[in-house]
Design an enzyme around this catalytic site. Sequence first.
Site, PDB file in Angstrom:
ATOM      1  N   HIS A 290      35.148 -39.403  20.063  1.00 14.44           N
ATOM      2  CA  HIS A 290      34.295 -39.299  21.255  1.00 14.44           C
ATOM      3  C   HIS A 290      35.118 -38.935  22.497  1.00 14.44           C
ATOM      4  O   HIS A 290      34.606 -38.311  23.419  1.00 14.44           O
ATOM      5  CB  HIS A 290      33.483 -40.574  21.464  1.00 14.44           C
ATOM      6  CG  HIS A 290      32.201 -40.301  22.193  1.00 14.44           C
ATOM      7  ND1 HIS A 290      31.328 -39.307  21.809  1.00 14.44           N
ATOM      8  CD2 HIS A 290      31.661 -40.848  23.311  1.00 14.44           C
ATOM      9  CE1 HIS A 290      30.311 -39.267  22.649  1.00 14.44           C
ATOM     10  NE2 HIS A 290      30.492 -40.184  23.577  1.00 14.44           N
ATOM     11  N   TYR A 294      34.570 -35.394  25.101  1.00 11.75           N
ATOM     12  CA  TYR A 294      34.534 -35.261  26.560  1.00 11.75           C
ATOM     13  C   TYR A 294      35.334 -34.062  27.064  1.00 11.75           C
ATOM     14  O   TYR A 294      35.111 -33.585  28.166  1.00 11.75           O
ATOM     15  CB  TYR A 294      35.042 -36.564  27.208  1.00 11.75           C
ATOM     16  CG  TYR A 294      33.990 -37.645  27.275  1.00 11.75           C
ATOM     17  CD1 TYR A 294      33.161 -37.901  26.197  1.00 11.75           C
ATOM     18  CD2 TYR A 294      33.816 -38.399  28.428  1.00 11.75           C
ATOM     19  CE1 TYR A 294      32.199 -38.885  26.258  1.00 11.75           C
ATOM     20  CE2 TYR A 294      32.846 -39.385  28.499  1.00 11.75           C
ATOM     21  CZ  TYR A 294      32.042 -39.628  27.411  1.00 11.75           C
ATOM     22  OH  TYR A 294      31.083 -40.602  27.481  1.00 11.75           O
ATOM     23  N   CYS A 297      32.088 -31.445  26.600  1.00 16.37           N
ATOM     24  CA  CYS A 297      30.850 -31.574  27.393  1.00 16.37           C
ATOM     25  C   CYS A 297      31.134 -31.621  28.883  1.00 16.37           C
ATOM     26  O   CYS A 297      30.474 -30.948  29.673  1.00 16.37           O
ATOM     27  CB  CYS A 297      30.047 -32.792  26.949  1.00 16.37           C
ATOM     28  SG  CYS A 297      30.700 -34.395  27.467  1.00 16.37           S
ATOM     29  N   GLU A 445      29.936 -41.813  33.530  1.00 15.65           N
ATOM     30  CA  GLU A 445      30.174 -41.673  32.098  1.00 15.65           C
ATOM     31  C   GLU A 445      31.580 -41.134  31.822  1.00 15.65           C
ATOM     32  O   GLU A 445      32.213 -41.497  30.833  1.00 15.65           O
ATOM     33  CB  GLU A 445      29.116 -40.750  31.496  1.00 15.65           C
ATOM     34  CG  GLU A 445      28.964 -40.900  30.010  1.00 15.65           C
ATOM     35  CD  GLU A 445      27.787 -40.122  29.475  1.00 15.65           C
ATOM     36  OE1 GLU A 445      27.599 -38.959  29.912  1.00 15.65           O
ATOM     37  OE2 GLU A 445      27.048 -40.655  28.641  1.00 15.65           O
TER      38      GLU A 445
HETATM   39 FE1  SF4 Z   1      29.040 -38.151  25.013  1.00 17.55          FE
HETATM   40 FE2  SF4 Z   1      26.955 -37.106  26.244  1.00 17.55          FE
HETATM   41 FE3  SF4 Z   1      29.289 -35.845  26.371  1.00 17.55          FE
HETATM   42 FE4  SF4 Z   1      27.954 -35.856  24.120  1.00 17.55          FE
HETATM   43  S1  SF4 Z   1      27.298 -34.913  26.019  1.00 17.55           S
HETATM   44  S2  SF4 Z   1      30.156 -36.311  24.370  1.00 17.55           S
HETATM   45  S3  SF4 Z   1      27.000 -37.858  24.130  1.00 17.55           S
HETATM   46  S4  SF4 Z   1      28.821 -37.841  27.230  1.00 17.55           S
HETATM   47 FE    FE Z   2      28.997 -40.493  26.473  1.00 12.80          FE
END
Ligand code: SF4
Ligand code: FE
Length: 479
Positions: A290, A294, A297, A445
């Site tokens: 994850h 980042y 995204c 986030e």
């Molecule tokens: Fe996480 Fe949302 Fe980015 Fe996907 S779009 S990696 S779910 S923060």
């Molecule tokens: Fe996230």
Amino acid sequence: MKTPAEYLDSLRALKRDIYLFGERLENPVDHPLVKPSTNAIAMTYALAQDPEYHDLATATSSLTGQPINRFTHLHQSTDDLVKKVKLLRVLGQKTAVCFQRCVGWDAYNALDSVTFEMDQALGTEYHRRFRSFLRYVQENDLVCDGAMTDVKGDRSLPPSAQADPDLYLHIVDERKDGIVVRGAKAHQTGIVNSHEIIVMPTARLSEADADYAVSFAVPTDAPGITVILGRQSCDTRLLEEGDMDAGNPHFGGHEGLVIFDDVFVPWERVFMCREYQFAGLLVERFAAYHRQSYGGCKVGLGDVAIGAAALIAEYHGVERASHIREKLVEMVHLNETLYACGLACSWEGQSTASGTYLVNLLLANVTKQNVTRFPYEIGRLLEDIAGGILVTLPSEKDYRSPEVGPYIEKYLKAKADVPTEKRLRLLRFIENLTFGRAAISYRAESMHGAGSPQAQRIVIARQADFEGKKELVKKLAGI
Ligand code: SF4
Ligand code: FE
């Protein structure tokens, strides 16, 4: 693969207990405060149907050989890891929010290798169960919420020492046909837009906390599950007339508190049951995937932030000012550094024992550590370039008012050839990204998603090989 319309229908068919503003939502999928997040995740389905993105947005299943949405794929090579980062950047560019589907994807990949290694060490059968679940996910093109973060209570105490034993999700009963679990998971991204929830432990665990070492999948409408949606900065603007003040009216994200009140899970859906020795490994791998995400995204959102800065500079007639050019270049430098990190941890990925590829742990954690800082600086520069009007702008209602609208039209015009409405819309978009609904995706986030900054520093310290670096110096210095 499902079309976006089929996906939405499949969500509407779920009968769930989802609450917002103290009320149970009859049709959460079409609620005006939820809809923008549903639109964002639906883009992951739309892209898979678009020939232009075929290579990025789809893959060939390593389990069935069938074409699948890439968001359900097990990474089979470093090339797959790189494509993930590129796909997430594109989706960030197209939505400018969190599109939610990556969490489940990262859970599949982490669970695949960890269940394989658990079975090898302990003779369990978790890997077969997990793969048969994933086949079901791929064949039905589902979204899974990846649920890791417990509510945690007193942070100085381990799960079993909490005053309330339910502050970490745990096994409360074991039956012939499965287990019963209780607890809550916080900050669940995209929970309303998910068909299934994959639960994982939140931290390394000791033997005393074995009941908390549990991983499983349940449908989001399983009996005993309740969701309380979080509210967001400026959220009720979505309920107002017009679409200007919402900033990015069509897209958004959402998070929820998910409560498991004695939820039953059949054995076939259980992927870890008291194997506390493997809890830390699952957390580490999920977090690493994850943290890599980042580097894709947030870069897409950064592209939008930079575009907004360049456009408002143009509308204001300052695009040629040297300090503006300098700030735009700085924004690009920061954003591309994040992308370089996301790509690097992918290219340096390696196969695990199950055959699924894992990112380079050190570089993935460096990626996320940079993400806890750079979007804030990019956002600061964007606010700098946008100017103070960002926070003093009258509402759309005033702009449409026959009494005062003409004043706004006249006095809030910047360059003569740019219609005032375009400037107002762009400023609202920037407000949304820097401190409105989308700031949750771009700022908070970036700080706390996939683990707060300190969580990455712990892994960086572990992976840094200080002893090896000392040896380099000793050799060179003749010590
Ligand atoms: Fe996480 Fe949302 Fe980015 Fe996907 S779009 S990696 S779910 S923060
Ligand atoms: Fe996230």
